[in-house]
Design a protein around this motif. Sequence first.
Motif, PDB file in Angstrom:
ATOM      1  N   ASP A  54       0.871  -1.174   0.000  1.00 21.92           N
ATOM      2  CA  ASP A  54       0.000   0.000   0.000  1.00 21.92           C
ATOM      3  C   ASP A  54       0.912   1.230   0.000  1.00 21.92           C
ATOM      4  N   VAL A  55       1.015   1.890  -1.127  1.00 20.18           N
ATOM      5  CA  VAL A  55       1.945   3.010  -1.289  1.00 20.18           C
ATOM      6  C   VAL A  55       1.215   4.326  -1.059  1.00 20.18           C
ATOM      7  N   HIS A  56       1.753   5.129  -0.166  1.00 19.72           N
ATOM      8  CA  HIS A  56       1.219   6.470   0.081  1.00 19.72           C
ATOM      9  C   HIS A  56       2.234   7.464  -0.457  1.00 19.72           C
ATOM     10  N   ILE A  57       1.832   8.225  -1.442  1.00 22.60           N
ATOM     11  CA  ILE A  57       2.734   9.199  -2.057  1.00 22.60           C
ATOM     12  C   ILE A  57       2.625  10.508  -1.287  1.00 22.60           C
ATOM     13  N   GLY A  58       3.769  11.022  -0.876  1.00 21.27           N
ATOM     14  CA  GLY A  58       3.820  12.233  -0.068  1.00 21.27           C
ATOM     15  C   GLY A  58       3.361  13.481  -0.801  1.00 21.27           C
ATOM     16  N   GLU A  59       3.289  14.559  -0.048  1.00 22.15           N
ATOM     17  CA  GLU A  59       2.771  15.828  -0.561  1.00 22.15           C
ATOM     18  C   GLU A  59       3.479  16.287  -1.836  1.00 22.15           C
ATOM     19  N   PHE A  60       4.776  16.104  -1.903  1.00 18.71           N
ATOM     20  CA  PHE A  60       5.536  16.540  -3.071  1.00 18.71           C
ATOM     21  C   PHE A  60       5.952  15.352  -3.944  1.00 18.71           C
ATOM     22  N   GLY A  61       5.245  14.257  -3.805  1.00 20.83           N
ATOM     23  CA  GLY A  61       5.600  13.010  -4.469  1.00 20.83           C
ATOM     24  C   GLY A  61       5.531  13.027  -5.984  1.00 20.83           C
ATOM     25  N   PHE A  62       4.833  13.976  -6.564  1.00 21.26           N
ATOM     26  CA  PHE A  62       4.748  14.048  -8.025  1.00 21.26           C
ATOM     27  C   PHE A  62       5.655  15.137  -8.593  1.00 21.26           C
TER      28      PHE A  62
END
Length: 102
Positions: A54-62
């Motif tokens: 289960d991957v949670h991409i952080g606030e600046f992940g993109f």
Amino acid sequence: MSEDMTIAVVGNELAIAFGDGSEVFLALDLLRRACPCAACQGEPDAMGRVIRPDVHIGEFGFELRRMEKVGGYALQLFWGDGHSTGIYSFDYLKRLAAAQSS
């Protein structure tokens, strides 16, 4: 694969012009979600089963902060949330671009 290439972030896309004349344009969010590392895609257990984490991409992940060539075959991408373990082969990038345009 030719090592001569031009790479640039253009808006929300990564643009790659390969030395063979081919070009790909990849959405940054697609690239981040398609990260090929084991932390993002999982890895086989002793029975060969792959359970995707289960991957949670952080606030600046993109936000793509930088990139480095890996040998003559891949790129390592460094994301704004600190994630950087994915090694994206040039063939994988071309397959992602083809799937994105389908």
